[in-house]
Design an enzyme around this catalytic site. Structure first.
Site, PDB file in Angstrom:
ATOM      1  N   ASN A 195       0.721  -1.345   0.047  1.00  7.24           N
ATOM      2  CA  ASN A 195      -0.012  -0.105   0.101  1.00  7.24           C
ATOM      3  C   ASN A 195       1.000   1.376  -0.293  1.00  7.24           C
ATOM      4  O   ASN A 195       0.394   2.358  -0.467  1.00  7.24           O
ATOM      5  CB  ASN A 195      -0.801  -0.277   1.214  1.00  7.24           C
ATOM      6  CG  ASN A 195      -0.652  -0.100   2.449  1.00  7.24           C
ATOM      7  OD1 ASN A 195       0.885  -0.387   2.727  1.00  7.24           O
ATOM      8  ND2 ASN A 195      -1.125   0.407   3.394  1.00  7.24           N
TER       9      ASN A 195
ATOM     10  N   GLU B 270       4.947  -4.204  12.203  1.00  6.00           N
ATOM     11  CA  GLU B 270       3.910  -3.176  11.824  1.00  6.00           C
ATOM     12  C   GLU B 270       2.634  -3.707  11.015  1.00  6.00           C
ATOM     13  O   GLU B 270       2.656  -4.012   9.839  1.00  6.00           O
ATOM     14  CB  GLU B 270       4.562  -2.042  11.131  1.00  6.00           C
ATOM     15  CG  GLU B 270       5.883  -1.337  11.607  1.00  6.00           C
ATOM     16  CD  GLU B 270       5.505  -0.303  12.688  1.00  6.00           C
ATOM     17  OE1 GLU B 270       4.242  -0.056  12.705  1.00  6.00           O
ATOM     18  OE2 GLU B 270       6.166   0.354  13.418  1.00  6.00           O
TER      19      GLU B 270
ATOM     20  N   CYS C 138      -3.432   1.582   6.853  1.00 10.21           N
ATOM     21  CA  CYS C 138      -3.421   0.677   8.194  1.00 10.21           C
ATOM     22  C   CYS C 138      -4.173   1.352   9.126  1.00 10.21           C
ATOM     23  O   CYS C 138      -4.712   0.920  10.018  1.00 10.21           O
ATOM     24  CB  CYS C 138      -2.099   0.209   8.529  1.00 10.21           C
ATOM     25  SG  CYS C 138      -0.819   1.355   8.667  1.00 10.21           S
TER      26      CYS C 138
HETATM   27  N1  LIG Z   1       1.323  -0.690  10.784  1.00  8.35           N
HETATM   28  C1  LIG Z   1       1.920  -0.472   9.676  1.00  8.35           C
HETATM   29  O1  LIG Z   1       2.818   0.384   9.656  1.00  8.35           O
HETATM   30  C2  LIG Z   1       1.112  -0.908   8.166  1.00  8.35           C
HETATM   31  C3  LIG Z   1       1.538  -0.220   7.129  1.00  8.35           C
HETATM   32  C4  LIG Z   1       0.898  -0.632   5.883  1.00  8.35           C
HETATM   33  C5  LIG Z   1       0.330  -1.991   5.940  1.00  8.35           C
HETATM   34  N2  LIG Z   1      -0.008  -2.465   6.930  1.00  8.35           N
HETATM   35  C6  LIG Z   1      -0.772  -3.793   6.842  1.00  8.35           C
HETATM   36  O2  LIG Z   1      -0.622  -4.550   5.939  1.00  8.35           O
HETATM   37  C7  LIG Z   1      -1.763  -5.089   5.421  1.00  8.35           C
HETATM   38  C8  LIG Z   1      -1.829  -4.896   3.713  1.00  8.35           C
HETATM   39  O3  LIG Z   1      -0.818  -5.020   3.035  1.00  8.35           O
HETATM   40  P1  LIG Z   1      -0.634  -6.396   1.979  1.00  8.35           P
HETATM   41  O4  LIG Z   1      -1.754  -7.103   1.849  1.00  8.35           O
HETATM   42  O5  LIG Z   1       0.561  -6.315   1.233  1.00  8.35           O
HETATM   43  O6  LIG Z   1       0.051  -7.323   3.472  1.00  8.35           O
HETATM   44  P2  LIG Z   1       0.444  -8.939   3.572  1.00  8.35           P
HETATM   45  O7  LIG Z   1       0.453  -9.312   4.994  1.00  8.35           O
HETATM   46  O8  LIG Z   1      -0.179  -9.748   2.603  1.00  8.35           O
HETATM   47  O9  LIG Z   1       1.826  -8.957   2.760  1.00  8.35           O
HETATM   48  C9  LIG Z   1       2.844  -8.209   3.347  1.00  8.35           C
HETATM   49  C10 LIG Z   1       4.339  -8.758   2.765  1.00  8.35           C
HETATM   50  O10 LIG Z   1       4.432 -10.017   3.321  1.00  8.35           O
HETATM   51  C11 LIG Z   1       4.952 -11.248   2.409  1.00  8.35           C
HETATM   52  N3  LIG Z   1       4.473 -12.388   2.856  1.00  8.35           N
HETATM   53  C12 LIG Z   1       3.423 -13.068   2.773  1.00  8.35           C
HETATM   54  N4  LIG Z   1       3.292 -14.273   3.475  1.00  8.35           N
HETATM   55  C13 LIG Z   1       4.537 -14.328   3.897  1.00  8.35           C
HETATM   56  C14 LIG Z   1       5.055 -15.150   4.708  1.00  8.35           C
HETATM   57  N5  LIG Z   1       4.643 -16.266   5.049  1.00  8.35           N
HETATM   58  N6  LIG Z   1       6.394 -15.038   5.349  1.00  8.35           N
HETATM   59  C15 LIG Z   1       7.059 -13.740   5.140  1.00  8.35           C
HETATM   60  N7  LIG Z   1       6.499 -12.889   4.228  1.00  8.35           N
HETATM   61  C16 LIG Z   1       5.232 -12.995   3.753  1.00  8.35           C
HETATM   62  C17 LIG Z   1       4.105 -10.442   1.329  1.00  8.35           C
HETATM   63  O11 LIG Z   1       4.666 -11.194   0.036  1.00  8.35           O
HETATM   64  C18 LIG Z   1       4.513  -9.029   1.466  1.00  8.35           C
HETATM   65  O12 LIG Z   1       5.532  -8.853   0.863  1.00  8.35           O
HETATM   66  C19 LIG Z   1      -2.804  -4.578   5.879  1.00  8.35           C
HETATM   67  O13 LIG Z   1      -3.161  -5.596   7.019  1.00  8.35           O
HETATM   68  C20 LIG Z   1      -2.201  -3.304   6.525  1.00  8.35           C
HETATM   69  O14 LIG Z   1      -2.827  -2.843   7.834  1.00  8.35           O
HETATM   70  C21 LIG Z   1       0.424  -1.860   8.236  1.00  8.35           C
HETATM   71  O1  LIG Z   2      -0.566   1.884   5.857  1.00 11.58           O
HETATM   72  C1  LIG Z   2      -0.359   2.062   7.092  1.00 11.58           C
HETATM   73  C2  LIG Z   2       0.919   3.174   6.945  1.00 11.58           C
HETATM   74  O2  LIG Z   2       1.790   3.185   8.030  1.00 11.58           O
HETATM   75  C3  LIG Z   2       0.382   4.631   6.803  1.00 11.58           C
HETATM   76  S1  LIG Z   2       1.850   5.587   6.376  1.00 11.58           S
HETATM   77  O3  LIG Z   2       2.258   5.385   4.877  1.00 11.58           O
HETATM   78  O4  LIG Z   2       2.631   5.296   7.320  1.00 11.58           O
HETATM   79  O5  LIG Z   2       1.171   6.972   6.723  1.00 11.58           O
END
Ligand SMILES: NC(=O)c1ccc[n+]([C@@H]2O[C@H](COP(=O)([O-])OP(=O)(O)OC[C@H]3O[C@@H](n4cnc5c(N)ncnc54)[C@H](O)[C@@H]3O)[C@@H](O)[C@H]2O)c1
Ligand SMILES: O=C[C@H](O)CS(=O)(=O)O
Length: 479
Positions: free
Chosen positions: A155, A251, A285
Site C-alpha cells: 500500500n 507493523e 493501516c
Molecule cells: N502498521 C503499519 O505500519 C502498516 C503499514 C502498511 C500496511 N499495513 C498492513 O498491511 C496489510 C496490507 O498489506 P499486504 O496485503 O501487502 O500485506 P501481506 O501481509 O499480505 O503482505 C506483506 C508482505 O508479506 C509477504 N508475505 C506473505 N506471506 C509471508 C510469509 N509467510 N512470510 C514472510 N513474508 C510473507 C508478502 O509477500 C508481502 O511482501 C494490512 O493489514 C495493513 O494494515 C500495516
Molecule cells: O498503511 C499504513 C501506513 O503506516 C500508513 S503511512 O504510510 O505510514 O502513512
C-alpha cells in the site's frame, strides 16, 4: 512492457526459465511490468552475499559515508519524483496526488536517516553507583546487527520500504529486501537509485518473490539478524512464530477509531475524516474505520459527512482530480463488498456508496452497525467507514478500546482536559488530538499495541532498533 528481476550483489536476475509474474494496473488491468521471480536459491545467495558484505565492507564504511549516500539518494528521488509517483499510481492504483505525497515523505525519510546516521551514540555508565564498582569505567556503544530482512506491503510501496532500508543503512547493516510482489516496480527503481547514489553492490539485495517462496525462508534463515515486517496480522503472527532468536519489528493492521465530541469543529472534522476514511480507498493501516460521534451532534455530522463524500471524484488514479481509484485487485474489492452485504443483512444501513464495479468500491458510509460485524471488529482495509453515536466520554473510550488492534486514534474536541484524559485512556500506539487517525509524520515513533504490532518505526526509533548495545568496561589500576 518493462522487464525486471531481483538484484543480488549488483547483478539483475533476468534469465529465462524463471517464473514470470505480470504486474497489472489495478484500474485497467494494463500490464506495466513482467517480473522474473526469485527462487529459494536466489534468496540463499542474497543472504550469504549480504552476510559477507556486512562483515567485510559495510563494517568498514564510516557513518559520514553512509550519511552522504542516503542524502544523495534523497536528492535523486526528488529529481525523479514524478516518475516514481506515476509508477506508484500505476502499480498500486493510488490516486496521483497521494502518490506524490508518498514520494515527498520518502525523500524526508532518507534525509532523516542521513542525519540520524551521524548521531548514533552510546552512554557512559556511572560504575561507582554499585557497591564495589569504584575504579571502573564503563560505557555502552551501539553496533549494527548484521543482515536485516525487510518485508514490505503493497500500500505504500516506496515509503514503507524506506522506513526499513534507510534506518538499516544509517545504522550500518546490510539488507535483504523482499517487497510486495503486487508492487515491485517502485521497489526495484529504489534499489537502482541507491546504487546510483553510490551504495556498494550487495548492501541492499533485492529479492522479488512470493511470501511462501522467499518471505518465509528469509524469516527462518540463521544468517539474518533482524526481520522488519510491515503487513497483515496473519503473516505477522506467522513471522513471530518462525523468526527464532532474531529481533523482530511488526507493523500490522488496525480498525482505527476516531472520536468526535459535541464541541468539536464539525466542519474540520468532517472534511478531514473524508480523507481519513477514503484516501487510497481505505487501504491504509491507520484509515479511519470507526467514527464515534456524540449523540447531540450526530445528525449534523452525518449529513455533512455524507454530502462531502458524495462529491468525491472516482476514476483513473493517474488523473489529477481523482480522489478514489481502484482497490489493489478485484478479489479484495469483492471481499470488502461482501462485508458490506453481510452487515446489511444483519441490520446495518448504507448511507452512501455500497456498490462495486470491477476493482472499484464506492466510498461507503455505514450506520446502525453492531460491534461483532466484520466491518467493525476486523480490519476493513477498504473505503468503508461506520458512523456510530455515543453518549458519554466513558462510552467513547470503552468502545474505541474494544478491539484486538491498537495502532492510532483521532480525538476531536476543543476541551484540552477532555482531550488529555481520553488520550491517556486510549489503548493505542499513538493518539492525535484534532487530527485524524490516518495522519502520520515520518519522524515520530510509530507502531501498535495489542495485535497491531511489536516495536516502533519512525526513523530515529528504527535506527535504534537496527542496532544492539555493547557494553565495554575497564578496571583502572590505581597505581
Ligand atoms: N502498521 C503499519 O505500519 C502498516 C503499514 C502498511 C500496511 N499495513 C498492513 O498491511 C496489510 C496490507 O498489506 P499486504 O496485503 O501487502 O500485506 P501481506 O501481509 O499480505 O503482505 C506483506 C508482505 O508479506 C509477504 N508475505 C506473505 N506471506 C509471508 C510469509 N509467510 N512470510 C514472510 N513474508 C510473507 C508478502 O509477500 C508481502 O511482501 C494490512 O493489514 C495493513 O494494515 C500495516
Ligand atoms: O498503511 C499504513 C501506513 O503506516 C500508513 S503511512 O504510510 O505510514 O502513512
Amino acid at each position: 512492457m518493462v522487464k525486471i528481476g531481483s538484484i543480488i550483489n549488483g547483478r539483475e536476475r533476468l534469465d529465462e526459465g524463471r517464473e514470470t509474474l505480470d504486474v497489472l494496473n489495478p484500474y485497467n488491468q494494463e500490464k506495466i511490468a513482467g517480473v522474473k521471480l526469485a527462487t529459494k536459491s536466489d534468496l540463499n545467495e542474497a543472504i550469504e552475499n549480504s552476510y559477507e558484505k556486512f562483515h567485510h565492507d559495510m563494517k568498514a564504511m564510516p557513518a559520514h559515508e553512509r550519511a552522504d549516500i542516503l542524502r544523495k539518494t534523497a536528492d535523486l528521488l526528488i529529481e525523479r519524483s514524478e516518475e516514481f509517483a506515476e509508477v506508484i499510481s500505476k502499480e498500486a492504483g493510488k490516486p496521483i496526488k497521494y502518490s506524490r505525497g508518498e514520494v515527498e515523505r520518502a525523500m524526508q525519510v532518507l534525509r532523516f536517516a542521513s542525519e540520524g546516521a551521524k548521531h548514533i551514540t552510546g552512554e557512559v555508565i556511572p560504575m561507582d553507583a554499585a557497591i564495589g564498582g569504584q575504579h571502573r569505567m564503563g560505557f555502552v556503544k551501539r553496533e549494527p546487527l548484521g543482515v536485516v530482512g525487510a518485508i514490505t506491503p503493497f500500500n505504500f510501496p516506496l515509503n514503507l520500504s524506506l522506513h526499513k532500508l534507510a534506518p538499516a543503512i544509517a545504522a550500518g547493516n546490510t539488507v535483504v529486501f523482499k517487497p510486495a510482489e503486487k508492487t515491485p516496480v517502485s521497489a526495484y527503481m529504489l534499489v537502482k537509485l541507491f546504487e546510483e547514489a553510490g551504495l556498494p553492490a550487495g548492501f541492499i539485495n533485492l529479492v522479488i518473490g512470493s511470501g511462501e517462496e522467499v518471505g518465509a525462508p528469509l524469516v527462518e534463515h540463521d544468517k539474518v539478524h533482524k526481520i522488519s515486517f510491515t503487513g497483515s496480522l496473519p503473516v505477522g503472527k506467522n513471522i513471530m512464530e518462525n523468526a527464532g532468536f532474531k529481533k523482530v519489528t511488526l507493523e500490522l493492521g488496525s480498525n482505527s477509531p476516531n472520536i468526535v465530541f459535541n464541541d468539536a469543529d464539525l466542519e474540520q472534522a468532517t472534511t478531514e475524516l473524508v480523507k481519513g476514511a477514503f484516501a487510497f480507498s481505505g487501504q491504509v493501516c491507520i484509515s479511519a474505520q470507526r467514527i464515534y460521534v456524540q449523540n447531540d451532534v450526530y445528525d449534523e455530522f452525518l449529513s455533512n459527512y455524507v454530502q462531502k463524500t458524495e462529491v468525491l471524484q472516482i476514476g483513473d488514479p493517474i488523473k489529477e482530480d481523482t480522489d478514489i481509484g481502484p482497490m489493489i485487485n478485484e478479489d479484495e474489492a469483492k471481499r470488502a463488498k461482501q462485508w458490506i452485504d453481510d452487515a446489511v443483512q444483519n441490520g446495518a444501513e448504507v448511507k452512501v456508496g455500497g456498490e462495486r464495479e470491477s476493482t472499484i468500491l464506492m466510498p461507503t458510509i455505514m450506520t446502525n452497525v453492531k460491534k461483532n460485524m466484520k466491518i467493525i471488529a476486523e480490519e476493513v482495509f477498504a473505503p468503508i467507514v461506520s458512523v456510530i453515536p455515543f453518549h458519554t466520554e466513558e462510552e467513547a473510550v470503552q468502545r474505541s478500546n474494544d478491539s484486538i488492534y491498537g495502532l492510532q486514534a483521532g480525538v476531536f474536541t476543543k476541551d484540552i482536559n477532555r482531550a488529555m484524559r481520553v488520550a491517556d485512556r486510549l489503548e493505542m500506539g499513538g493518539v492525535w488530538i484534532n487530527e485524524i487517525s490516518t495522519y502520520r509524520q515520518d519522524n515520530h515513533p510509530y507502531g501498535g499495541v495489542k495485535q497491531s504490532g511489536v516495536g516502533r518505526e519512525g526513523v530515529k526509533y528504527a535506527i535504534e532498533d537496527m542496532t544492539e548495545m555493547k557494553f565495554i568496561g575497564m578496571k583502572i589500576d590505581q597505581g
